[in-house]
Design a protein around this motif. Structure first.
Motif, PDB file in Angstrom:
ATOM      1  N   VAL A 155       0.846  -1.186   0.000  1.00 50.77           N
ATOM      2  CA  VAL A 155       0.000   0.000   0.000  1.00 50.77           C
ATOM      3  C   VAL A 155       0.884   1.240   0.000  1.00 50.77           C
ATOM      4  N   ARG A 156       0.512   2.255  -0.807  1.00 47.81           N
ATOM      5  CA  ARG A 156       1.251   3.503  -0.800  1.00 47.81           C
ATOM      6  C   ARG A 156       0.708   4.380   0.313  1.00 47.81           C
ATOM      7  N   ILE A 157       1.587   4.767   1.232  1.00 49.46           N
ATOM      8  CA  ILE A 157       1.222   5.640   2.343  1.00 49.46           C
ATOM      9  C   ILE A 157       1.665   7.048   1.981  1.00 49.46           C
ATOM     10  N   LEU A 158       0.702   7.948   1.802  1.00 51.57           N
ATOM     11  CA  LEU A 158       0.999   9.293   1.324  1.00 51.57           C
ATOM     12  C   LEU A 158       0.405  10.309   2.300  1.00 51.57           C
ATOM     13  N   PRO A 159       1.130  10.620   3.374  1.00 55.65           N
ATOM     14  CA  PRO A 159       0.595  11.591   4.338  1.00 55.65           C
ATOM     15  C   PRO A 159       0.341  12.947   3.688  1.00 55.65           C
ATOM     16  N   ALA A 160      -0.700  13.618   4.136  1.00 53.12           N
ATOM     17  CA  ALA A 160      -1.056  14.930   3.590  1.00 53.12           C
ATOM     18  C   ALA A 160      -0.090  15.982   4.123  1.00 53.12           C
ATOM     19  N   MET A 161       1.072  16.083   3.470  1.00 52.64           N
ATOM     20  CA  MET A 161       2.132  16.994   3.886  1.00 52.64           C
ATOM     21  C   MET A 161       2.458  17.953   2.749  1.00 52.64           C
TER      22      MET A 161
END
Length: 201
Positions: A155-161
């Motif tokens: 799974v690609r984990i893409l924090p809203a940064m």
């Protein structure tokens, strides 16, 4: 047959990311199946002023009134028998944006308590793209362990940064940066933000 993307919006702050992603996909000719949790509707109401008491009408007002080439299908989160709950229904993948820590935990532990979690579980078992956009701070060990568990499953984990090197001038610029990073993971072309090292146009 054209394969849609699934977009899930949950009860984390940052509903504008999910709305902007849907609008871009529809304008680009992509079909979208939209699933919003009950808490996600609360955030849409609080942050964007959506009418959470008339859900289908709100979706139609914000997405279907525009003459976009892509089509959007809203699916209630309680509809556990919807098409996306089965691996035989073929999709391109799924984005959960924003992703609450509760939903993250449900996906990481295979809970499938609602249609959004079940659809994410289908993405995992079928080996399709699954991108989650966590929006929480600070993070404790359980949050991090759940993210690591999902990352190990691909799974690609893409924090809203949001970044600042592109010189954002408005809130929309910062939203577009995060949405642009999501689109990069989806392998969809866009010009939502200036890439590092590229000249200004």
């Amino acid at each position: 047959m054209k394969r849609p993307w699934v977009v899930g919006i949950t009860g984390a702050s940052g509903a504008a990311y999910g709305e902007r992603l849907c609008r871009f996909l529809l304008s680009a000719g992509e079909d979208v199946h939209l699933i919003v949790t009950d808490a996600g509707w609360r955030v849409l109401k609080e942050e964007l002023g959506w009418d959470a008491s008339k859900r289908k009408e709100s979706v139609r007002q914000h997405f279907e009134s525009d003459n976009w080439p892509g089509k959007l299908e809203y699916v209630p989160v309680q509809d556990i028998g919807a098409k996306t709950a089965s691996g035989s229904f073929r999709t391109q993948g799924m984005v959960v944006v924003p992703c609450s820590m509760g939903t993250l935990s449900g996906i990481a532990n295979g809970a499938s308590d609602n249609l959004l979690e079940r659809t994410a579980d289908v993405m995992l078992k079928e080996g399709r793209k699954l991108i989650v956009v966590p929006r929480e701070t600070p993070l404790h060990a359980i949050h991090l362990e759940n993210m690591l568990k999902l990352a190990r499953l691909g799974v690609r984990i893409l924090p809203a940064m949001p970044a600042f090197y592109q010189g954002p001038q408005t809130l929309d610029d910062m939203i577009d940066f995060v949405v642009g990073k999501i689109l990069d993971c989806m392998e969809i072309e866009h010009q939502l933000y200036k890439r590092w090292g590229m000249p200004n146009d």
